[in-house]
Each structure stands twice: as C-alpha cells, then as structure tokens.
Design an enzyme around this catalytic site. Structure first.
Site, PDB file in Angstrom:
ATOM      1  N   GLN A   1      -4.108  -1.469  10.226  1.00 26.25           N
ATOM      2  CA  GLN A   1      -4.098  -2.785   9.578  1.00 26.25           C
ATOM      3  C   GLN A   1      -4.609  -3.862  10.536  1.00 26.25           C
ATOM      4  O   GLN A   1      -4.129  -3.995  11.666  1.00 26.25           O
ATOM      5  CB  GLN A   1      -2.670  -3.117   9.114  1.00 26.25           C
ATOM      6  CG  GLN A   1      -2.554  -4.409   8.339  1.00 26.25           C
ATOM      7  CD  GLN A   1      -3.263  -4.386   6.976  1.00 26.25           C
ATOM      8  OE1 GLN A   1      -3.348  -3.353   6.325  1.00 26.25           O
ATOM      9  NE2 GLN A   1      -3.780  -5.526   6.565  1.00 26.25           N
TER      10      GLN A   1
ATOM     11  N   LYS B   1       0.836  -1.204   0.000  1.00 31.94           N
ATOM     12  CA  LYS B   1       0.000   0.000   0.000  1.00 31.94           C
ATOM     13  C   LYS B   1       0.871   1.254   0.000  1.00 31.94           C
ATOM     14  O   LYS B   1       0.560   2.234  -0.692  1.00 31.94           O
ATOM     15  CB  LYS B   1      -0.934  -0.015   1.223  1.00 31.94           C
ATOM     16  CG  LYS B   1      -1.990  -1.131   1.149  1.00 31.94           C
ATOM     17  CD  LYS B   1      -2.745  -1.277   2.470  1.00 31.94           C
ATOM     18  CE  LYS B   1      -3.605  -2.529   2.495  1.00 31.94           C
ATOM     19  NZ  LYS B   1      -4.254  -2.772   3.794  1.00 31.94           N
TER      20      LYS B   1
ATOM     21  N   ASP C   1     -10.826   3.067   5.155  1.00 34.87           N
ATOM     22  CA  ASP C   1     -11.118   1.626   5.201  1.00 34.87           C
ATOM     23  C   ASP C   1     -12.625   1.364   5.184  1.00 34.87           C
ATOM     24  O   ASP C   1     -13.067   0.247   4.908  1.00 34.87           O
ATOM     25  CB  ASP C   1     -10.585   1.051   6.523  1.00 34.87           C
ATOM     26  CG  ASP C   1      -9.427   0.095   6.317  1.00 34.87           C
ATOM     27  OD1 ASP C   1      -9.293  -0.457   5.219  1.00 34.87           O
ATOM     28  OD2 ASP C   1      -8.683  -0.096   7.288  1.00 34.87           O
TER      29      ASP C   1
HETATM   30  N1  GUN Z   1      -6.846  -6.758   6.879  1.00 40.60           N
HETATM   31  C1  GUN Z   1      -7.340  -7.490   5.850  1.00 40.60           C
HETATM   32  N2  GUN Z   1      -8.000  -6.673   4.987  1.00 40.60           N
HETATM   33  C2  GUN Z   1      -7.936  -5.423   5.485  1.00 40.60           C
HETATM   34  C3  GUN Z   1      -8.424  -4.174   5.051  1.00 40.60           C
HETATM   35  O1  GUN Z   1      -9.092  -4.022   4.010  1.00 40.60           O
HETATM   36  N3  GUN Z   1      -8.126  -3.117   5.843  1.00 40.60           N
HETATM   37  C4  GUN Z   1      -7.420  -3.240   6.991  1.00 40.60           C
HETATM   38  N4  GUN Z   1      -7.195  -2.142   7.703  1.00 40.60           N
HETATM   39  N5  GUN Z   1      -6.956  -4.397   7.432  1.00 40.60           N
HETATM   40  C5  GUN Z   1      -7.203  -5.481   6.677  1.00 40.60           C
END
Ligand code: GUN
Length: 295
Positions: A98, A54, A121
């Site tokens: 995350q 990311k 998110d």
């Molecule tokens: N862990 C797995 N998928 C995601 C996501 O889309 N966002 C976040 N913050 N954590 C994740």
C-alpha cells in the site's frame, strides 16, 4: 440535463465481484484458492481504511488474504526481505504494497521488486511496459482499469472521443492516458494529459467529451470547465476542513460536484464512484493471477 446522471460505481463493482465469485468457485473446484497479500508500512490512517476495505472484498469473493503490518521505521532492506518471501510463497497469487510508503523507502525500488506475475497493482516496470506496448498479458493498474470498466459498462463510447486527463501520476494519470489511447475496442480515444505546467487547463477541459480528474486538488473542476453533456470521472479523495462535521473535516473530490452535475451527461459520485471499482479491479487482477498460475 436530468439529475439521474450518476455512474453508480458501487452497483457496477458489485456486479464485477459477482462475476469474479463465479471464477473463484471454479478455481476452488480445481483446488486453487486465490490468495492476496497486503503489506502496510506505518500507520497512515487512510491506508488502514483502504487495506481494510480490500481485505473485506477478498472474503466476499471467496479469496484468502493476509496482511503484513510493518512499523514506520522499517528499512527498505527489511521490506525487500519480506517481499522475497511473499514472491516465493505458492499460496499467494497477488501482492499489494500500500502506498504511500514512509519517505525513507523508495517506492520505485519496492514496486520493481514485486514479482511481475504477482503484481496485481500493475506497478512493476514489466507491467507498466506491457501496458504502454498494448500487450494485455500484464496487469493493469486498478484505478484506471476500473475507470475503463465504468465507461464501458455505462455505454460511454471512447472511440474518437476527446478525453482530457488531469494529473500525471504513476498510479492514475499516466496509465489512464496509456489505456485510453490504445488501438482497440473500448479505447481509441484522443487523449490530452494535463498537469501543473499546462497552460489554461480550463480551456483544455472545455474541449473534453470525457473529463477525468485525478490531480488531487479539492473541487478543482468548476462548472465553467465542462462542456455541457460531457462525461466526468472524479478520482480525487481530498480531506478538507469542515466546521459543520464532528471530525472538523470532510472528504471532497477533484470536481465541484454540486455545480457540475446538472451540466453533464454522466458523472461519478464521490464517494461511490471510482473507489469501489478500484477494489473490484484488484480482485479481478488477483483472480487472473491465480488462473494464470494454475495453468
Ligand atoms: N495508494 C493509492 N492508490 C493505490 C493503489 O492503487 N495501490 C496501492 N498499492 N497503493 C495505493
């Protein structure tokens, strides 16, 4: 069925990112550089890889990012203190914590604390509520939003389609069902949400024009689960033992790809399907957050 039936998530994500780079350039002319903060707690290896990808994408579309890495023993309160600072920081337009978080930290508390205006998110209850209400002023969770985009850009008509979603998680299954059943162009589907208590999942799957697997069980969807000519979206990322690989493991999706691919109209490869679009949607949400903050 022809075997050129792959939905190329990497190529579609690259196009989305190109479009976003143009919007970022426009913001920069107005003195705004979109900024995204990542927060990672502990040393979960997969989370390290995801956050790294990311960060790289942010740079590619011209945004700035900063990553805060906290030790696994961080308390909920310490994490909230950091988030209060990030919520208040004017150079940041998006915040991503995350998941998964260490067991002693309640994800619901953390996600609720991220300012809805920076919740790229789409996990804050305000944004979850807006999604359910069909109010598109909020942010939508990235993985299901990316799947909607993959379907639209692959000319898959969802209106009136029978869609079966496997998995009822808050990150994919539930918001996926909510997006698909909304009234409006690009949605309007008849949605069945299957989960661990569903009787005869295979029978539900066989009715699906569009089958979306997000349950986290390696190669769960077998050839006899799919209606010939269906569209299959594989969200799963599962690490399984593999004696032939150097690491002793390999990644597989929730779909038994080799058996299913010859039967279907379209299918996402895994990797290279849903994953890149999830990141592209995170970039899109952040650009939008910056545009809204700059108004
Ligand atoms: N862990 C797995 N998928 C995601 C996501 O889309 N966002 C976040 N913050 N954590 C994740």
């Amino acid at each position: 069925m022809p075997l050129d039936n792959l939905i190329d998530g990497r190529a579609i994500a690259a196009r989305v990112q190109q479009e976003l780079a143009g919007r970022v350039a426009g913001l920069k002319q107005r003195g705004i550089t979109p900024g995204l903060a990542f927060v990672r707690v502990g040393e979960d290896p997969a989370s390290k890889v995801y956050v790294g990808r990311k960060e790289k994408c942010c740079a590619e579309v011209g945004m700035v990012s900063e990553t805060h890495v906290l030790p696994a023993a961080t308390t909920e309160t310490e994490l909230l203190v950091l988030l209060a600072k990030l919520n208040a920081a004017s150079h940041l337009h998006g915040i991503l914590v995350q998941a998964p978080l260490p067991k002693h930290i309640r994800e619901s508390v953390i996600f609720s604390f991220v300012s809805p205006a920076k919740d790229v998110d789409g996990f804050n209850p305000v944004n979850v509520g807006k999604l359910m209400l069909g109010d598109d002023s909020g942010f939508r969770p990235c993985t299901p939003a990316g799947i909607m985009e993959l379907l639209a850009r692959s000319q898959v008509n969802t209106s009136g389609a029978e869609v079966v979603v496997l998995g009822r998680g808050n990150i994919v299954g539930k918001p996926m069902a909510a997006m698909l059943c909304q009234k409006g162009a690009g949605a309007n589907a008849t949605v069945t949400l299957c989960h661990s208590a569903t009787r005869d999942i295979a029978a539900h799957c066989r009715r699906a024009d569009i089958l979306i697997a997000a349950l986290g069980v390696p190669e769960f969807v077998k050839a006899d689960f799919v209606k010939p000519g269906a569209v299959v979206i594989d969200v799963g990322v599962n690490r399984v033992p593999d004696a032939t690989s150097k690491t002793g493991t390999k990644l597989v999706g929730d779909v038994a790809f080799a058996a299913v691919q010859p039967l279907v109209r379209l299918i996402t490869p895994n990797p290279g399907g849903v994953g890149p679009m999830t990141i592209a949607m995170l970039m899109q949400n952040t650009v939008r957050a910056a545009e809204m903050a700059g108004k």
